[in-house]
Design a protein around this motif. Structure first.
Motif, PDB file in Angstrom:
ATOM      1  N   ALA A 175       1.664   8.967  -5.606  1.00  0.00           N
ATOM      2  CA  ALA A 175       2.345  10.420  -5.351  1.00  0.00           C
ATOM      3  C   ALA A 175       3.078  10.851  -6.496  1.00  0.00           C
ATOM      4  N   VAL A 176       4.147  10.085  -6.734  1.00  0.00           N
ATOM      5  CA  VAL A 176       4.972  10.557  -7.888  1.00  0.00           C
ATOM      6  C   VAL A 176       4.548  10.655  -9.324  1.00  0.00           C
ATOM      7  N   GLU A 177       3.170   9.854  -9.500  1.00  0.00           N
ATOM      8  CA  GLU A 177       2.622   9.920 -10.985  1.00  0.00           C
ATOM      9  C   GLU A 177       1.884  11.217 -10.769  1.00  0.00           C
ATOM     10  N   GLN A 178       1.302  11.816  -9.776  1.00  0.00           N
ATOM     11  CA  GLN A 178       0.362  12.706  -9.619  1.00  0.00           C
ATOM     12  C   GLN A 178       0.877  14.036  -9.308  1.00  0.00           C
ATOM     13  N   THR A 179       2.319  14.143  -8.754  1.00  0.00           N
ATOM     14  CA  THR A 179       2.888  15.152  -8.330  1.00  0.00           C
ATOM     15  C   THR A 179       2.931  16.330  -9.544  1.00  0.00           C
ATOM     16  N   ALA A 180       2.690  17.572  -8.906  1.00  0.00           N
ATOM     17  CA  ALA A 180       3.262  18.619 -10.090  1.00  0.00           C
ATOM     18  C   ALA A 180       4.509  19.104 -10.684  1.00  0.00           C
ATOM     19  N   ASP A 181       5.377  18.366 -10.102  1.00  0.00           N
ATOM     20  CA  ASP A 181       6.940  18.406 -10.176  1.00  0.00           C
ATOM     21  C   ASP A 181       7.281  17.248 -11.173  1.00  0.00           C
ATOM     22  N   ALA A 182       8.306  17.537 -12.120  1.00  0.00           N
ATOM     23  CA  ALA A 182       8.793  16.638 -12.840  1.00  0.00           C
ATOM     24  C   ALA A 182       9.722  15.723 -12.148  1.00  0.00           C
ATOM     25  N   VAL A 183       9.435  14.480 -12.221  1.00  0.00           N
ATOM     26  CA  VAL A 183      10.375  13.386 -11.505  1.00  0.00           C
ATOM     27  C   VAL A 183      10.970  12.470 -12.601  1.00  0.00           C
ATOM     28  N   PHE A 184      12.320  12.034 -12.563  1.00  0.00           N
ATOM     29  CA  PHE A 184      12.758  11.261 -13.497  1.00  0.00           C
ATOM     30  C   PHE A 184      13.844  10.259 -12.781  1.00  0.00           C
ATOM     31  N   ILE A 185      14.087   9.223 -13.019  1.00  0.00           N
ATOM     32  CA  ILE A 185      15.280   8.152 -12.755  1.00  0.00           C
ATOM     33  C   ILE A 185      15.942   7.676 -13.514  1.00  0.00           C
ATOM     34  N   THR A 186      17.305   7.975 -13.212  1.00  0.00           N
ATOM     35  CA  THR A 186      18.123   7.509 -14.075  1.00  0.00           C
ATOM     36  C   THR A 186      19.066   6.290 -13.554  1.00  0.00           C
ATOM     37  N   ASP A 187      19.853   5.395 -14.367  1.00  0.00           N
ATOM     38  CA  ASP A 187      20.884   4.575 -13.922  1.00  0.00           C
ATOM     39  C   ASP A 187      22.111   5.222 -13.424  1.00  0.00           C
ATOM     40  N   ARG A 188      22.905   4.372 -13.026  1.00  0.00           N
ATOM     41  CA  ARG A 188      24.318   5.030 -12.659  1.00  0.00           C
ATOM     42  C   ARG A 188      24.921   5.832 -13.685  1.00  0.00           C
ATOM     43  N   ARG A 189      24.879   5.457 -14.876  1.00  0.00           N
ATOM     44  CA  ARG A 189      25.388   5.853 -16.064  1.00  0.00           C
ATOM     45  C   ARG A 189      24.653   7.332 -16.464  1.00  0.00           C
ATOM     46  N   GLY A 190      23.287   7.429 -15.871  1.00  0.00           N
ATOM     47  CA  GLY A 190      22.583   8.841 -16.404  1.00  0.00           C
ATOM     48  C   GLY A 190      21.723   8.370 -17.486  1.00  0.00           C
ATOM     49  N   GLN A 220       0.790  -1.394   0.101  1.00  0.00           N
ATOM     50  CA  GLN A 220       0.061  -0.068   0.010  1.00  0.00           C
ATOM     51  C   GLN A 220       0.804   1.257  -0.119  1.00  0.00           C
ATOM     52  N   LEU A 221       1.686   1.264   0.816  1.00  0.00           N
ATOM     53  CA  LEU A 221       2.895   2.833   0.990  1.00  0.00           C
ATOM     54  C   LEU A 221       3.404   2.633  -0.355  1.00  0.00           C
ATOM     55  N   SER A 222       3.666   1.540  -1.057  1.00  0.00           N
ATOM     56  CA  SER A 222       4.524   1.675  -2.371  1.00  0.00           C
ATOM     57  C   SER A 222       3.511   2.030  -3.454  1.00  0.00           C
ATOM     58  N   GLU A 223       2.235   1.766  -3.392  1.00  0.00           N
ATOM     59  CA  GLU A 223       1.266   2.316  -4.266  1.00  0.00           C
ATOM     60  C   GLU A 223       0.990   3.443  -3.911  1.00  0.00           C
ATOM     61  N   HIS A 224       0.828   4.059  -2.752  1.00  0.00           N
ATOM     62  CA  HIS A 224       0.779   5.554  -2.551  1.00  0.00           C
ATOM     63  C   HIS A 224       2.089   6.350  -2.920  1.00  0.00           C
ATOM     64  N   LEU A 225       3.352   6.063  -2.694  1.00  0.00           N
ATOM     65  CA  LEU A 225       4.338   6.550  -3.415  1.00  0.00           C
ATOM     66  C   LEU A 225       4.229   6.736  -4.808  1.00  0.00           C
ATOM     67  N   THR A 226       3.887   5.429  -5.442  1.00  0.00           N
ATOM     68  CA  THR A 226       4.055   5.669  -6.943  1.00  0.00           C
ATOM     69  C   THR A 226       2.743   6.711  -7.257  1.00  0.00           C
TER      70      THR A 226
END
Length: 598
Positions: free
Chosen positions: A242-257, A234-240
């Motif tokens: 939150a990230v999906e609905q936040t107004a800020d841009a979020v992106f994740i990269t691997d170690r190489r960028g 549930q926490l993982s779903e809420h966090l997901t």
């Protein structure tokens, strides 16, 4: 099938096999070998009997010199049969006793195992009577086996469909289905009762309990407490979410960028859709506004495991630049090794515009404050005070004291429709016209006519100015005034009662071309009299019940405080209006002027 479900199902089968075996413990199985051994007694008795008869016959005929001891062969055969049966029975008794001893130990050991395993175990017979509930089960259900039909299990033990307040359908419970011969696995049930009032999730596997001939003699269920896993999911779903609905841009990269994830706001802010961003490098946002040293410091910080924060200038897909507060946080595995980087971009473009507007407003406010009278006129036999209380940084209200000549003073109060920087600019323009025309020593109505003409040509639709202009003859107290659609001014006598009003004598300025304006010169400010001029902001101040402060309250307050100084009267009126609003934001500019003749 997941590994956890497979293990749980295998555990259910193992418990089922153990219970099936326990139901048969202590029962002596008569196999073929035991049956054959038991037949030796009758065969032996018959053989002894026939042997004795044969020997007796041979002895009589002289064929056998041997003397037979018993002359009753049937008794000898029976004795042989009974002797064997006694020996066989004694042996079987010993075997059965041994089996019971072993079975007792196995029963105790199996019971201990079931009671001490971490998973809950519940057993019921074919009629739905609960026979066994181990300690792990009681920690969840809060009860041991109870009498009652399976139709009441959900209510008795607090069993609900997950995510609802609906009791779990009794006929769909894994134990009820097991009694009917069905196997179930991984059935989620939410449990809430007196033992677990906050609720717990369990994952249940069920299996029929079979007899030796394969008939269903009951059912067994094994369940795991999966509350932690469910809460983590549930926490993982809420966090997901939150990230999906936040107004800020979020992106994740691997170690190489290399970008592996972007949220919907990423496309909204940057213009790059997910299918273009994924697999790319964040350099797609590079604007060229930051030098190489900036990126060197950034990369050095995050590869050391530090969080990087700064304001950057990025480029949207369309080429437009935008300012963003950027935070880059390293993600590590259990061994502390960096595996990914999470970047959050907060678009600051609108905020910077607001900040720039606020700065402009502060500058405009400072300029406007300098346009108000810095101090009230100090004139013998008169006590004069005026103040503007803006609702915003800038104000659409205006008041002024105009020195027309040594013995004439102009007093003006005006209001531009609305409040904020637009009306403030109009009021600044109006002030300039007013001051220019009053120097020509014109009649108030002529001043209004000229101001009206220039404003009507300059103002956009919807803007207009209300104004009351008083020219006071200082030696005599005589008043000449004109009122362009402005709230009345009031002259109070020495007793505090209203003696005269400065009523409207024309339309608001800038509203109609060639507007008609009239001056009045029949009023006098005598000794002890008080002139009060105001804007509609104080009249329309609203209380919590949306009632207006109103002119009657203003007149009562002035009457009560008539003997006070002009400055105290102004401040008392404003304080009373703000108290009436009970802390609500001031909705409009308020301007007050008081002039007392001693």
């Amino acid at each position: 099938m997941s590994a956890s479900v497979q293990i749980s199902l295998n555990g259910t089968r193992a418990v089922s096999r153990v219970l099936s075996r326990l139901r048969g413990l202590g029962k002596l199985r008569v196999g073929p070998l035991v049956f054959l051994i038991s037949l030796i007694g009758p065969v032996l008795g018959i053989a002894v009997y026939l042997g004795a008869v044969t020997l007796n016959t041979r002895m009589v005929t002289g064929q056998c010199p041997m003397r037979v001891v018993s002359h009753r062969p049937h008794a000898l055969g029976i004795a042989s049969f009974l002797g064997w049966e006694v020996l066989f029975g004694a042996g079987m008794f010993a075997v059965r006793k041994r089996r019971r001893e072993i079975s007792g130990r196995e029963l105790h050991l199996a019971g201990e195992i079931i009671q001490n395993i971490s998973d809950g175990v519940v057993v019921a017979d074919a009629q739905g009577q609960l026979l066994l509930s181990n300690e792990a089960a009681r920690r969840i259900s809060g009860r041991g086996p109870k009498d009652g039909p399976s139709s009441r299990w959900s209510k008795q033990y607090g069993l609900f469909l997950p995510g609802t307040d609906t009791p779990f359908p009794p006929n769909q419970l894994p134990l009820a289905r097991a009694i009917q011969g069905e196997e179930t696995e991984g059935v989620d049930i939410f449990v809430r009762n007196q033992i677990v009032p906050e609720g717990a999730w369990v994952s249940v596997d069920g299996r029929p309990l079979l007899g030796e001939d394969g008939d269903v003699q009951g059912g067994v269920v094994v369940f795991k407490d999966v509350t932690r896993r469910k809460k983590a999911e549930q926490l993982s779903e809420h966090l997901t979410n939150a990230v999906e609905q936040t107004a800020d841009a979020v992106f994740i990269t691997d170690r190489r960028g290399i970008i592996e994830y972007v949220n919907p706001a990423f496309e909204t802010i940057t213009g790059f859709p997910a299918d273009e961003a994924l697999g790319s490098n964040p350099r797609i946002l590079k604007s060229g506004e930051q030098d190489q040293q900036y990126y060197h410091e950034l990369w050095s910080a995050i590869t050391r495991g530090e969080t990087f924060r700064n304001t950057t200038v990025n480029r949207r897909k369309c080429g437009r630049l935008f300012h963003a507060e950027q935070t880059i946080t390293p993600m590590t595995d259990e061994g502390g090794r960096i595996t990914h980087f999470v970047s959050v971009l907060k678009d600051m473009t609108e905020r910077r515009k607001i900040q720039e507007q606020e700065t402009e407003m502060k500058i405009a406010s400072g300029i406007q404050r300098r346009l108000y009278p810095r101090c009230s006129p100090q004139i013998p036999d008169y006590d004069i005070s005026g103040t503007a209380f803006p609702a915003d940084a800038t104000c659409g209200d205006y008041f002024d004291f105009l020195s027309i000549s040594d013995d004439k003073l102009g007093i003006v109060v005006a209001d531009v429709r609305g409040h904020g920087i637009g009306p403030a600019m109009v009021m600044t323009q109006t002030r300039a016209y007013l001051r220019a025309y009053t120097r020509a020593n014109l009649d108030p109505s002529e001043i209004f006519r000229r101001i009206n003409n220039v404003l009507n040509a300059d103002l956009e639709a919807g803007f207009f100015v209300t104004m009351v202009l008083v020219i006071l003859d200082l030696p005599t107290g005589g008043l000449v005034y004109a009122n362009a659609g402005h709230p009345y001014g009031y002259i109070f006598g020495e007793d505090g009662d209203v003696r005269a009003t400065l009523q409207s004598t024309g339309v608001p300025l800038g509203l109609f071309p060639d507007g008609e304006f009239v001056s009045r010169n029949d009023l006098q400010l005598g000794s002890g009299d008080l002139l009060v001029m105001l804007t509609d902001g104080i009249i329309e101040s609203e209380g919590p019940d949306e009632t207006d402060f109103g002119i009657e309250r203003i007149l009562d307050i002035v009457k009560t405080n008539h003997g006070e100084s002009a400055e105290n009267i102004v401040n008392t009126l404003f304080g009373a209006a703000r108290e009436f609003e009970e802390g609500r934001p001031q909705s409009d500019d308020i301007t007050l002027v008081a002039c007392k003749r001693r």
